[in-house]
Design an enzyme around this catalytic site. Structure first.
Site, PDB file in Angstrom:
ATOM      1  N   ASN A   1       0.824  -1.209   0.000  1.00 27.24           N
ATOM      2  CA  ASN A   1       0.000   0.000   0.000  1.00 27.24           C
ATOM      3  C   ASN A   1       0.851   1.250   0.000  1.00 27.24           C
ATOM      4  O   ASN A   1       2.009   1.235   0.426  1.00 27.24           O
ATOM      5  CB  ASN A   1      -0.945  -0.002   1.215  1.00 27.24           C
ATOM      6  CG  ASN A   1      -0.290   0.574   2.449  1.00 27.24           C
ATOM      7  OD1 ASN A   1      -0.345   1.777   2.684  1.00 27.24           O
ATOM      8  ND2 ASN A   1       0.351  -0.273   3.247  1.00 27.24           N
TER       9      ASN A   1
ATOM     10  N   ASN B   1       3.916   7.061  15.411  1.00 26.56           N
ATOM     11  CA  ASN B   1       4.181   6.428  14.126  1.00 26.56           C
ATOM     12  C   ASN B   1       5.536   6.886  13.594  1.00 26.56           C
ATOM     13  O   ASN B   1       5.648   7.916  12.952  1.00 26.56           O
ATOM     14  CB  ASN B   1       3.034   6.778  13.171  1.00 26.56           C
ATOM     15  CG  ASN B   1       3.196   6.111  11.825  1.00 26.56           C
ATOM     16  OD1 ASN B   1       4.277   5.656  11.461  1.00 26.56           O
ATOM     17  ND2 ASN B   1       2.111   6.067  11.054  1.00 26.56           N
TER      18      ASN B   1
ATOM     19  N   CYS C   1       5.923   4.634   8.977  1.00 23.70           N
ATOM     20  CA  CYS C   1       5.293   4.510   7.657  1.00 23.70           C
ATOM     21  C   CYS C   1       6.384   4.634   6.592  1.00 23.70           C
ATOM     22  O   CYS C   1       7.115   5.625   6.575  1.00 23.70           O
ATOM     23  CB  CYS C   1       4.228   5.595   7.471  1.00 23.70           C
ATOM     24  SG  CYS C   1       3.530   5.509   5.815  1.00 23.70           S
TER      25      CYS C   1
ATOM     26  N   ASN D   1       5.649  -1.955  11.502  1.00 17.78           N
ATOM     27  CA  ASN D   1       4.893  -1.345  10.420  1.00 17.78           C
ATOM     28  C   ASN D   1       5.245  -2.117   9.151  1.00 17.78           C
ATOM     29  O   ASN D   1       5.889  -3.159   9.204  1.00 17.78           O
ATOM     30  CB  ASN D   1       5.266   0.139  10.297  1.00 17.78           C
ATOM     31  CG  ASN D   1       4.145   0.960   9.675  1.00 17.78           C
ATOM     32  OD1 ASN D   1       3.614   0.577   8.632  1.00 17.78           O
ATOM     33  ND2 ASN D   1       3.797   2.066  10.292  1.00 17.78           N
TER      34      ASN D   1
ATOM     35  N   CYS E   1       0.381 -44.160   1.213  1.00 24.41           N
ATOM     36  CA  CYS E   1       0.850 -43.374   0.063  1.00 24.41           C
ATOM     37  C   CYS E   1      -0.175 -43.435  -1.066  1.00 24.41           C
ATOM     38  O   CYS E   1      -0.759 -44.477  -1.344  1.00 24.41           O
ATOM     39  CB  CYS E   1       2.185 -43.944  -0.397  1.00 24.41           C
ATOM     40  SG  CYS E   1       2.824 -43.169  -1.887  1.00 24.41           S
TER      41      CYS E   1
ATOM     42  N   CYS F   1       1.608 -39.973  -5.669  1.00 21.05           N
ATOM     43  CA  CYS F   1       1.692 -38.781  -6.527  1.00 21.05           C
ATOM     44  C   CYS F   1       3.125 -38.516  -6.983  1.00 21.05           C
ATOM     45  O   CYS F   1       3.353 -37.893  -8.011  1.00 21.05           O
ATOM     46  CB  CYS F   1       1.141 -37.542  -5.814  1.00 21.05           C
ATOM     47  SG  CYS F   1       2.213 -36.882  -4.531  1.00 21.05           S
TER      48      CYS F   1
ATOM     49  N   CYS G   1      10.658 -33.422   1.374  1.00 24.03           N
ATOM     50  CA  CYS G   1       9.649 -34.348   0.831  1.00 24.03           C
ATOM     51  C   CYS G   1       8.357 -34.253   1.633  1.00 24.03           C
ATOM     52  O   CYS G   1       7.255 -34.267   1.072  1.00 24.03           O
ATOM     53  CB  CYS G   1      10.178 -35.777   0.836  1.00 24.03           C
ATOM     54  SG  CYS G   1      10.825 -36.295   2.439  1.00 24.03           S
TER      55      CYS G   1
ATOM     56  N   CYS H   1       4.343 -33.491   0.450  1.00 26.58           N
ATOM     57  CA  CYS H   1       3.474 -34.677   0.485  1.00 26.58           C
ATOM     58  C   CYS H   1       2.042 -34.285   0.856  1.00 26.58           C
ATOM     59  O   CYS H   1       1.828 -33.597   1.849  1.00 26.58           O
ATOM     60  CB  CYS H   1       4.006 -35.671   1.506  1.00 26.58           C
ATOM     61  SG  CYS H   1       2.952 -37.124   1.656  1.00 26.58           S
TER      62      CYS H   1
HETATM   63  C1  LIG Z   1      -3.475   0.403   3.631  1.00 27.51           C
HETATM   64  C2  LIG Z   1      -2.639   0.497   4.874  1.00 27.51           C
HETATM   65  C3  LIG Z   1      -2.534   1.704   5.558  1.00 27.51           C
HETATM   66  C4  LIG Z   1      -1.785   1.800   6.717  1.00 27.51           C
HETATM   67  N1  LIG Z   1      -1.739   2.977   7.369  1.00 27.51           N
HETATM   68  C5  LIG Z   1      -1.018   3.075   8.536  1.00 27.51           C
HETATM   69  C6  LIG Z   1      -1.020   4.246   9.305  1.00 27.51           C
HETATM   70  O1  LIG Z   1      -1.667   5.230   8.975  1.00 27.51           O
HETATM   71  N2  LIG Z   1      -0.307   4.280  10.444  1.00 27.51           N
HETATM   72  C7  LIG Z   1       0.425   3.206  10.879  1.00 27.51           C
HETATM   73  O2  LIG Z   1       1.053   3.285  11.958  1.00 27.51           O
HETATM   74  N3  LIG Z   1       0.439   2.068  10.187  1.00 27.51           N
HETATM   75  C8  LIG Z   1      -0.268   1.965   9.015  1.00 27.51           C
HETATM   76  N4  LIG Z   1      -0.282   0.779   8.339  1.00 27.51           N
HETATM   77  C9  LIG Z   1       0.510  -0.349   8.855  1.00 27.51           C
HETATM   78  C10 LIG Z   1      -0.353  -1.315   9.694  1.00 27.51           C
HETATM   79  O3  LIG Z   1      -0.854  -0.663  10.858  1.00 27.51           O
HETATM   80  C11 LIG Z   1       0.457  -2.552  10.141  1.00 27.51           C
HETATM   81  O4  LIG Z   1       1.534  -2.127  10.956  1.00 27.51           O
HETATM   82  C12 LIG Z   1       0.995  -3.344   8.995  1.00 27.51           C
HETATM   83  O5  LIG Z   1       0.073  -3.379   7.919  1.00 27.51           O
HETATM   84  C13 LIG Z   1       1.388  -4.793   9.385  1.00 27.51           C
HETATM   85  O6  LIG Z   1       0.294  -5.518   9.924  1.00 27.51           O
HETATM   86  P1  LIG Z   1      -0.614  -6.526   9.032  1.00 27.51           P
HETATM   87  O7  LIG Z   1       0.281  -7.526   8.405  1.00 27.51           O
HETATM   88  O8  LIG Z   1      -1.597  -7.090  10.021  1.00 27.51           O
HETATM   89  O9  LIG Z   1      -1.307  -5.678   8.004  1.00 27.51           O
HETATM   90  C14 LIG Z   1      -1.066   0.672   7.176  1.00 27.51           C
HETATM   91  C15 LIG Z   1      -1.176  -0.545   6.505  1.00 27.51           C
HETATM   92  C16 LIG Z   1      -1.965  -0.647   5.366  1.00 27.51           C
HETATM   93  C17 LIG Z   1      -2.082  -1.982   4.648  1.00 27.51           C
END
Ligand SMILES: Cc1cc2nc3c(=O)[nH]c(=O)nc-3n(C[C@H](O)[C@H](O)[C@H](O)COP(=O)(O)O)c2cc1C
Ligand SMILES: Cc1cc2nc3c(=O)[nH]c(=O)nc-3n(C[C@H](O)[C@H](O)[C@H](O)COP(=O)(O)OP(=O)(O)OC[C@H]3O[C@@H](n4cnc5c(N)ncnc54)[C@H](O)[C@@H]3O)c2cc1C
Ligand code: SF4
Lengths: 434, 442
Positions: free
Chosen positions: A80, A138, A141, A205, A347, A350, A387, A391
């Site tokens: 994303n 945060n 991101c 994150n 078995c 396959c 293996c 299986c």
């Molecule tokens: C579309 C999307 C938007 C997100 N927006 C934020 C956000 O605004 N702030 C944040 O701390 N994490 C954001 N995340 C991260 C998620 O909170 C999370 O840490 C991350 O997706 C891993 O967890 P998951 O595998 O359960 O999705 C976002 C994730 C996704 C997929």
């Protein structure tokens, strides 16, 4: 096996949750209406979609996500480029107030992000004043369109420490720092957060990733009008890596902060594993994007039944229980060896085991074409067990420890007569025991 | 092979890997259409999702909590007409094997020793259930879950009704049923076997004996002679007598009359199919299925019809039995038939068979089974408060199963006429809820 007396509640950095299942900050926690729906479904709390002060405009790219499918399995992973909340701060705060009023027993963690020290303090204070029980900073991101923010902060440890300290100065509620996985050793930024005064750590994150590239236009997806970007990758595909980050922090002697585990959680088994490596709460986004809030029913029910079957009444008794068994690889007892054991009676013929053993393992299988059965040459088996991974019949191929005197045959040399042409001098062997 | 081997055990169900593969195919529909199609609200949409999300114990709980005969239904439901008919995956390839998954999950629960039910805190009220078929068992289980003291009166020596004494063991065996019944014992349900509630106003007696409510689920065990006049011809059985004899394992007695002999079964429904298949398994030389309409009009499921055709049963369609011919000893030796042809549709909107004048003929047979429908047992007089319709079925409120303000309820085949196990289960549940509601008010 009775699941009635099981207590799933946890105390997390002084905040009491009725169960450890939280929405993570993302579209699944974007508004009070949605969060209320999730509480009705059984979620114990929320990390609300990251709030911003409003001084810098936030606009989401369009489209903003792309799935990573694996065969018929949908959404093994999800990429994303969504930004932090694009709603006016005031609207978000009103929603926090609503949730506080209507769901007083569901703690609200407000995720916040700032773009300067004052900005961090302003959003943090606003969240605290409007019902947040806890903050999540945060620092993580990986695809902010505003330069120098998000995981850029999480990768610049002193900055992370400074912002944590600044926020701690202005709020009384507990503060949790959310880590990026896009670093080498997660205990480093975690220790900086602790120095800044963080009361808990959440991780992780999203990972920087590339889920797919357009095959006609060579534009990585999501394709934002001709442009792709490396951006946040999440979901089941990242779970094993995310789990290791939690374990590393849980084992880090100096840290000692409660942990919130995030990354690829969908089922109670995932939850259990996060608990066992030291998480106290867990957070979910992609699992909900895939299945909806309803998965919490299966997390809770599955975990309860599991605990009942193990005679464990309190979920907190599971936290960190795998850590004593998680060691560095030099602790392995290399004297003990085993091999694959086949139950030919069940078995179905396959032959997938034969293919992989021949192409990727010890070449320890023969194929009885008439009967359509593999036959193991026991002393060639490397015990890699690939293996058994392919299986389709459960329990057909198992691992069996062999007695001390058992010897595995060295993998044969193709043409020993080439020895006369060999240019090689033997290196003195190191004795590992001394 | 001995008779017992032919009859005593049903085929194995699917295993874990197969069930998971099916769950992986499931589209996890919103507002799952399969769940809406299940008459007993067993909720396949939820239990398959649970299996998919590795919540196997939860999946088992969903089934059993909704349908205490979830195992029996997984085996016996005509799923292609119910849940699987609505399955969205049909749009891609084929329906998810819901009945099979359901059966698997229930059996898996037995295998791992997972118990869904615990005895509830006992309430003081006692409830009587008359008849231990699916409707009675479901009602009893549901009430026991809420702590009511339930006694089930069962006419025969073991509980179960049709699924114990009607459906042949090769389709639903004793071992499987015993496991499923265990839940009722665990819930504290009491069984009084070999006890037929009869005599004038038998239900009133129960109410006078301290039972606060009564649920009637006696099913349809009355017989209607096919050919008017004195019966008791040797070698002529009703389907109920024939199938009961099999479930009582009287193989030798039946084998003597059938092995190497000519057998005719009259009828075209599912019960007739069970009878012809059983006669084949008993070693009959020729098995005739005599039906007065055409193949396409038979009420039995298409796969059942094809299955018995494959077994080598001779279908004598468009033939109406008119009389039995007997030896001097009184034993049947031929069936007199008259050919029919189809005319205009009748009340059932199927074309009506009319006899062809002068086309009578005789089919030599040694043994006949009449499988021409079941009806209520006329010998029983429940209570003046229990109203019957023209067919002798009990008239009950469809919303609650209530029959009389005296807290008499009814459900299953005795209300619906010949129906399904899963529908009987639902009737039992619905009535149990209404009974609990009424009792909590008193
Ligand atoms: C579309 C999307 C938007 C997100 N927006 C934020 C956000 O605004 N702030 C944040 O701390 N994490 C954001 N995340 C991260 C998620 O909170 C999370 O840490 C991350 O997706 C891993 O967890 P998951 O595998 O359960 O999705 C976002 C994730 C996704 C997929
Ligand atoms: C041969 C056969 C095969 C069938 N196969 C299927 C199938 O594959 N799938 C499916 O869904 N449905 C099938 N059905 C239909 C299904 O079995 C019935 O719809 C279901 O059993 C009805 O349940 P019930 O509880 O109403 O009655 P029953 O199952 O008939 O049970 C009633 C019980 O009450 C007892 N009883 C009667 N009167 C009294 C009394 N006065 N006192 C005490 N006890 C009494 C009877 O002996 C019996 O044990 C089949 C039916 C038959 C006859
Ligand atoms: S009870 Fe029968 S109809 Fe209902 S879901 Fe199960 S198999 Fe399908």
């Amino acid at each position: 096996m009775t699941a009635k007396n099981i207590d799933l509640s946890v105390d997390f950095a002084g905040v009491k949750f009725k169960n450890p299942f939280l929405l993570s900050s993302s579209p699944v926690s974007n508004s009070a209406e949605m969060v209320a729906q999730s509480f009705e479904a059984g979620w114990g709390g929320v990390v609300f979609k990251t709030l911003a002060s409003g001084r810098w405009p936030i606009v989401h790219p369009s489209p903003r996500m792309n799935p990573y499918h694996y065969g018929s399995t949908k959404m093994m992973g999800l990429q994303n480029v969504e930004q932090i909340s694009d709603r006016p701060l005031k609207d978000n705060l009103l929603d926090l107030l609503y949730l506080k009023k209507n769901y007083p027993d569901h703690p609200i963690v407000a995720s916040v992000m700032g773009f300067s020290t004052e900005d961090w303090q302003y959003v943090a204070k606003a969240a605290e004043d409007n019902g947040a029980d806890m903050l999540e900073l945060n620092f993580s991101c990986p695809h902010m369109t505003i330069e120098g923010s998000g995981h850029k902060v999480g990768q610049a440890f002193p900055l992370l420490e400074g912002f944590t300290e600044a926020v701690k100065k202005v709020v009384k509620i507990p503060v949790m720092a959310k880590m990026t996985p896009n670093i080498t050793d997660i205990t480093e930024p975690a220790m900086f957060a602790k120095k800044g005064g963080a009361d808990a750590i959440s991780a992780v994150n999203t990972f920087r990733g590339i889920s797919e590239i357009g095959r006609d236009d060579w534009i990585p997806k999501p394709n934002i009008f001709g442009v792709g970007a490396e951006s946040g990758y999440s979901g089941p595909a990242v779970k094993p890596v995310a789990l290791h980050f939690i374990a590393d922090m849980a084992k880090c002697k100096g840290l000692g902060l409660p942990l919130s585990g995030i990354g690829g959680i969908e089922t109670w088994v995932d939850v259990l594993e996060y608990l066992l490596v030291g998480a106290t709460t867990i957070q979910v986004t992609t699992g909900i994007i895939h299945y909806g809030y309803r998965i919490v029913e299966d997390m809770a029910e599955g975990l309860r039944d599991y605990m009942a079957s193990k005679g464990i009444n309190e979920v907190t008794d599971l936290i960190g229980k795998a850590l004593p068994n998680l060691k560095e690889t030099d602790h392995f007892d290399l004297e003990r060896q085993g091999r694959a054991e086949y139950n030919y009676d069940i078995c179905i013929g396959c032959g997938q085991c034969y293919i992989v053993c021949n192409d990727a393992a010890g070449q320890a299988l023969e194929w009885e074409a008439e009967k359509r059965r593999p036959k193991l040459i026991e002393d060639k088996c490397l015990s890699c067990m690939v293996c058994s991974f392919v299986c389709p019949v459960p329990g057909l191929i198992t691992f069996k420890e062999m007695p001390k005197q058992w010897q595995r045959n060295e993998t044969a040399v193709m043409d020993p007569s080439l020895e006369k042409e060999l240019k090689y001098e033997r290196f003195e062997e190191v004795d590992l025991k001394t | 092979m001995s008779y017992a081997e032919h009859f005593q055990e049903m085929e194995k169900g699917i295993g874990l890997a197969h069930a998971i593969a099916e769950a992986d195919r499931c589209l996890l529909c919103y507002d799952a259409p399969c769940s809406k199609a299940c008459p007993a609200e067993t909720d396949p949409g939820a239990f398959i999702r649970k299996l998919r999300l590795r919540n196997i114990t939860g999946a088992i709980r969903t089934i059993k909590d909704n349908n205490i005969l979830g195992g029996a239904c997984g085996v016996l439901c005509p799923t292609s007409k119910l849940c699987e008919k609505e399955c969205s995956a049909t749009g891609i390839s084929r329906p998810i094997e819901i009945g099979q998954i359901q059966r698997f999950l229930v059996e898996y629960g037995w295998q791992i020793g997972f118990k869904v039910f615990e005895r509830a805190k006992e309430r003081k009220e006692k409830v009587a259930v008359v008849g231990s078929g699916p409707a009675g068992l479901s009602c009893a289980g549901e009430l026991a879950k809420q702590g009511y003291q339930v006694t089930v009166f069962a006419e025969r020596s073991e509980p179960g009704g049709v699924i114990r004494y009607g459906v042949p063991a090769y389709r639903f065996d004793k071992k499987f049923f015993k496991n499923e019944l265990q839940d009722l014992y665990d819930l504290g349900v009491e069984f009084q076997c070999n006890t037929k509630i009869e005599g004038k106003a038998g239900v009133e007696k129960l109410l006078n004996d301290g039972y606060k409510a009564v649920f009637l689920s006696p099913g349809l065990w009355g017989t209607q002679p096919l050919i008017p006049g004195p019966q008791n011809i040797q070698g002529v059985f009703t389907s109920a007598d024939f199938l009961v004899a099999l479930r009582e394992e009287r193989y030798e007695e039946l084998g003597k009359q059938i092995k190497g002999k000519r057998v005719a079964v009259i009828g075209g429904g599912s019960v007739a199919m069970d009878c012809v298949e059983s006669a084949s398994k008993l070693g009959a030389k020729d098995v005739y299925l005599v039906y007065r309409r055409s193949f396409a009009q038979m009420p039995a499921e298409e796969d059942e019809r094809l299955e018995v055709l494959r077994l080598g049963v001779h279908f004598l369609v468009l033939n109406q039995p008119v009389d039995y011919l007997t030896e001097s000893s009184g034993k049947v030796n031929a069936l007199k038939l008259i050919r029919t042809q189809l005319a205009e549709p009748d009340a059932s909107s199927r074309r009506k068979p009319v006899e062809i004048k002068g086309s009578e003929w005789e089919l030599d047979v040694d043994f006949v089974v009449e499988a021409v429908g079941q009806k209520p047992d006329e010998a029983v007089d429940w209570s003046p408060a229990v109203k019957l319709d023209k067919k002798g079925l009990i008239v009950a409120d469809p919303e609650s199963g209530q029959v009389s303000s005296k807290l008499i309820f009814a459900g299953g085949d005795i209300v619906r006429g010949p129906a399904l196990v899963v529908e009987a289960v639902q009737d039992g549940k619905v009535a149990a809820r209404a009974i609990a509601k009424a009792l909590s008010k008193t």
